[in-house]
Design a protein around this motif. Structure first.
Motif, mmCIF file in Angstrom:
data_model
loop_
_atom_site.group_PDB
_atom_site.id
_atom_site.type_symbol
_atom_site.label_atom_id
_atom_site.label_comp_id
_atom_site.label_asym_id
_atom_site.label_seq_id
_atom_site.Cartn_x
_atom_site.Cartn_y
_atom_site.Cartn_z
ATOM 1 N N GLY A 152 0.808 -1.215 0.000
ATOM 2 C CA GLY A 152 0.000 0.000 0.000
ATOM 3 C C GLY A 152 0.837 1.259 0.000
ATOM 4 O O GLY A 152 0.592 2.191 -0.780
ATOM 5 N N ILE A 153 1.843 1.289 0.861
ATOM 6 C CA ILE A 153 2.680 2.480 0.971
ATOM 7 C C ILE A 153 3.519 2.692 -0.284
ATOM 8 O O ILE A 153 3.596 3.799 -0.824
ATOM 9 N N SER A 154 4.139 1.635 -0.766
ATOM 10 C CA SER A 154 5.046 1.793 -1.911
ATOM 11 C C SER A 154 4.287 2.166 -3.179
ATOM 12 O O SER A 154 4.740 3.019 -3.955
ATOM 13 N N THR A 155 3.122 1.566 -3.406
ATOM 14 C CA THR A 155 2.397 1.865 -4.645
ATOM 15 C C THR A 155 1.760 3.245 -4.619
ATOM 16 O O THR A 155 1.711 3.931 -5.649
ATOM 17 N N ASP A 156 1.278 3.688 -3.465
ATOM 18 C CA ASP A 156 0.640 5.006 -3.417
ATOM 19 C C ASP A 156 1.652 6.148 -3.392
ATOM 20 O O ASP A 156 1.275 7.313 -3.543
ATOM 21 N N THR A 157 2.921 5.837 -3.191
ATOM 22 C CA THR A 157 3.964 6.874 -3.224
ATOM 23 C C THR A 157 4.868 6.736 -4.448
ATOM 24 O O THR A 157 5.860 7.463 -4.562
ATOM 25 N N GLY A 158 4.513 5.809 -5.366
ATOM 26 C CA GLY A 158 5.379 5.612 -6.533
ATOM 27 C C GLY A 158 6.761 5.151 -6.124
ATOM 28 O O GLY A 158 7.769 5.600 -6.660
ATOM 29 N N CYS A 159 6.795 4.231 -5.161
ATOM 30 C CA CYS A 159 8.056 3.754 -4.570
ATOM 31 C C CYS A 159 8.827 4.921 -3.953
ATOM 32 O O CYS A 159 10.018 5.091 -4.158
ATOM 33 N N PHE A 160 8.070 5.739 -3.201
ATOM 34 C CA PHE A 160 8.624 6.794 -2.346
ATOM 35 C C PHE A 160 9.173 7.999 -3.116
ATOM 36 O O PHE A 160 10.045 8.697 -2.613
ATOM 37 N N VAL A 161 8.624 8.275 -4.297
ATOM 38 C CA VAL A 161 9.083 9.458 -5.037
ATOM 39 C C VAL A 161 8.006 10.540 -5.154
ATOM 40 O O VAL A 161 8.334 11.684 -5.475
ATOM 41 N N TYR A 162 6.732 10.217 -4.907
ATOM 42 C CA TYR A 162 5.690 11.230 -5.018
ATOM 43 C C TYR A 162 5.753 12.201 -3.844
ATOM 44 O O TYR A 162 6.315 11.886 -2.784
ATOM 45 N N THR A 163 5.142 13.358 -4.031
ATOM 46 C CA THR A 163 5.225 14.413 -3.020
ATOM 47 C C THR A 163 4.445 14.095 -1.746
ATOM 48 O O THR A 163 4.601 14.793 -0.747
ATOM 49 N N ASN A 164 3.599 13.046 -1.766
ATOM 50 C CA ASN A 164 2.882 12.677 -0.546
ATOM 51 C C ASN A 164 3.761 11.907 0.432
ATOM 52 O O ASN A 164 3.380 11.673 1.575
ATOM 53 N N THR A 165 4.965 11.524 0.000
ATOM 54 C CA THR A 165 5.893 10.781 0.864
ATOM 55 C C THR A 165 6.386 11.676 1.999
ATOM 56 O O THR A 165 6.782 12.822 1.777
ATOM 57 N N THR A 166 6.366 11.149 3.211
ATOM 58 C CA THR A 166 6.802 11.899 4.391
ATOM 59 C C THR A 166 7.817 11.080 5.181
ATOM 60 O O THR A 166 8.007 9.887 4.919
ATOM 61 N N TRP A 182 10.048 -7.486 0.426
ATOM 62 C CA TRP A 182 9.863 -6.196 -0.226
ATOM 63 C C TRP A 182 10.558 -6.131 -1.586
ATOM 64 O O TRP A 182 10.120 -5.400 -2.477
ATOM 65 N N ARG A 183 11.605 -6.927 -1.776
ATOM 66 C CA ARG A 183 12.268 -6.949 -3.090
ATOM 67 C C ARG A 183 11.329 -7.499 -4.144
ATOM 68 O O ARG A 183 11.250 -6.976 -5.263
ATOM 69 N N MET A 184 10.622 -8.565 -3.806
ATOM 70 C CA MET A 184 9.642 -9.140 -4.722
ATOM 71 C C MET A 184 8.524 -8.150 -5.008
ATOM 72 O O MET A 184 8.104 -7.981 -6.162
ATOM 73 N N ILE A 185 8.039 -7.482 -3.977
ATOM 74 C CA ILE A 185 6.954 -6.511 -4.141
ATOM 75 C C ILE A 185 7.391 -5.368 -5.052
ATOM 76 O O ILE A 185 6.653 -4.949 -5.953
ATOM 77 N N ASN A 186 8.612 -4.872 -4.853
ATOM 78 C CA ASN A 186 9.128 -3.801 -5.717
ATOM 79 C C ASN A 186 9.273 -4.269 -7.152
ATOM 80 O O ASN A 186 8.958 -3.544 -8.100
ATOM 81 N N SER A 187 9.751 -5.483 -7.324
ATOM 82 C CA SER A 187 9.961 -6.015 -8.663
ATOM 83 C C SER A 187 8.639 -6.124 -9.416
ATOM 84 O O SER A 187 8.532 -5.696 -10.579
ATOM 85 N N ILE A 188 7.625 -6.660 -8.759
ATOM 86 C CA ILE A 188 6.317 -6.844 -9.391
ATOM 87 C C ILE A 188 5.679 -5.505 -9.752
ATOM 88 O O ILE A 188 5.101 -5.336 -10.832
ATOM 89 N N ASN A 189 5.798 -4.542 -8.850
ATOM 90 C CA ASN A 189 5.075 -3.285 -9.025
ATOM 91 C C ASN A 189 5.833 -2.198 -9.767
ATOM 92 O O ASN A 189 5.207 -1.293 -10.335
#
Length: 315
Positions: A152-166, A182-189
């Motif tokens: 949820g966190i990684s996808t809604d922040t674009g892997c922590f690059v969107y401006t909503n990241t805090t 988390w490596r698998m989750i990042n790879s898939i998404n």
């Protein structure tokens, strides 16, 4: 309808049982990750909980349900997660539901009617709220819960690059990473793409047009395009971010044709342009930098409405 604190939300979850967790139409990583994480949290508390998904679970998110099986019970307490408006609830999700007992969300424009509502617009994702509930309910993290929260966190922040990241976003992610793959989750998404998605992205770039002196970029997909490319919902994920990546673009608009003569519109913005305020005029909403709405009509009619509105908004 009562606006409540997170402590009160946790108390309601601890006091009730037989939960049906509602997700929104065209569910994304935050909606699904938060929904399934909450179900696993409630089950660890000895309660029964199922997640209602409109249509088929997108194949890329099947890792969220590797240890999930539907439980047999009659729902007694209805919880919505990451659902910002009543129009986002599909018919299959609402089957047998006449009201919502508890709404948990992070969209500042939330217009959902529920007996109790907890909305934290400072949260980058609903999953941040779910993590806080694990602490309040004293439920330990495991792979299922942590994997849902990280998704949820990684996808809604674009892997922590969107401006909503805090800073809080990073702190929560750091805590759950030890418990999930988390490596698998990042790879898939964020890394691996199907051939159909690459073809769809190539076609998307061909549809791109600029308006408002180059400050607005619009792209679209039609049902015919999706059929020709063999593209389904999985291939649509992330396309909405393409237009706003162009230098000089302040508002990126992605139009996606759905069955029934409706276009699902996603708006992504830069430079403090309020996407939620823009979408509100079409009955939508969301976040300041990422919002959406649905508009009935054919391609050219809907596109013209959006162009006229964008040129007026970006004056």
């Amino acid at each position: 309808m009562r606006e409540i604190t997170l402590d009160e939300a946790a108390l309601l979850l601890s006091e009730h049982d037989h939960f049906k967790i509602l997700t929104h139409s065209y569910p994304d990583g935050d909606c699904l990750g938060s929904g399934y994480a909450l179900a696993f949290i409630l089950r660890k508390l000895g309660k029964k909980a199922n997640v209602a998904v409109d249509g088929k679970l997108p194949s890329k998110f099947t890792y969220l349900v590797k240890n999930y099986e539907e439980q047999a019970f009659e729902p007694a307490y209805i919880v919505s997660v990451d659902v910002a408006a009543p129009t986002l609830l599909g018919e299959s999700v609402m089957e047998g539901v006449d009201h919502i007992d508890l709404c948990i969300d992070h969209h500042g424009t939330n217009s959902l009617t529920a007996d109790n509502r907890y909305v934290d617009s400072t949260a980058a994702a609903a999953a941040e709220i779910i993590f806080q509930l694990t602490e309040l309910l004293n439920v330990g993290l495991d792979d299922d819960i942590a994997g849902g929260i990280y998704t949820g966190i990684s996808t809604d922040t674009g892997c922590f690059v969107y401006t909503n990241t805090t800073p809080r976003t990073h702190q929560i992610a750091a805590q759950v990473m030890s418990y999930c793959d988390w490596r698998m989750i990042n790879s898939i998404n964020f890394v691996i793409k199907s051939r159909a998605k690459v073809k769809m992205e190539r076609m998307i770039y061909k549809t791109m047009e600029f308006y408002a002196g180059g400050k607005c970029a619009i792209v679209y997909t039609t049902l015919a395009m999706c059929e020709a490319m063999g593209a389904g919902d999985d291939e649509m994920e992330g396309l909405a971010n393409i237009p706003r990546r162009i230098e000089g673009v302040m508002m990126g608009i992605t139009m996606r044709e759905k069955a029934g003569g409706v276009f699902k519109v996603s708006v992504r913005t830069n430079d403090n342009i309020d996407a939620a305020e823009f979408c509100k005029q079409f009955g939508g909403g969301g976040h300041p930098a990422a919002s959406g709405c649905s508009i009935e009509g054919d391609l050219e009619t809907v596109k013209k409405q959006l162009i006229d509105a964008a040129e007026e908004y970006l004056k």
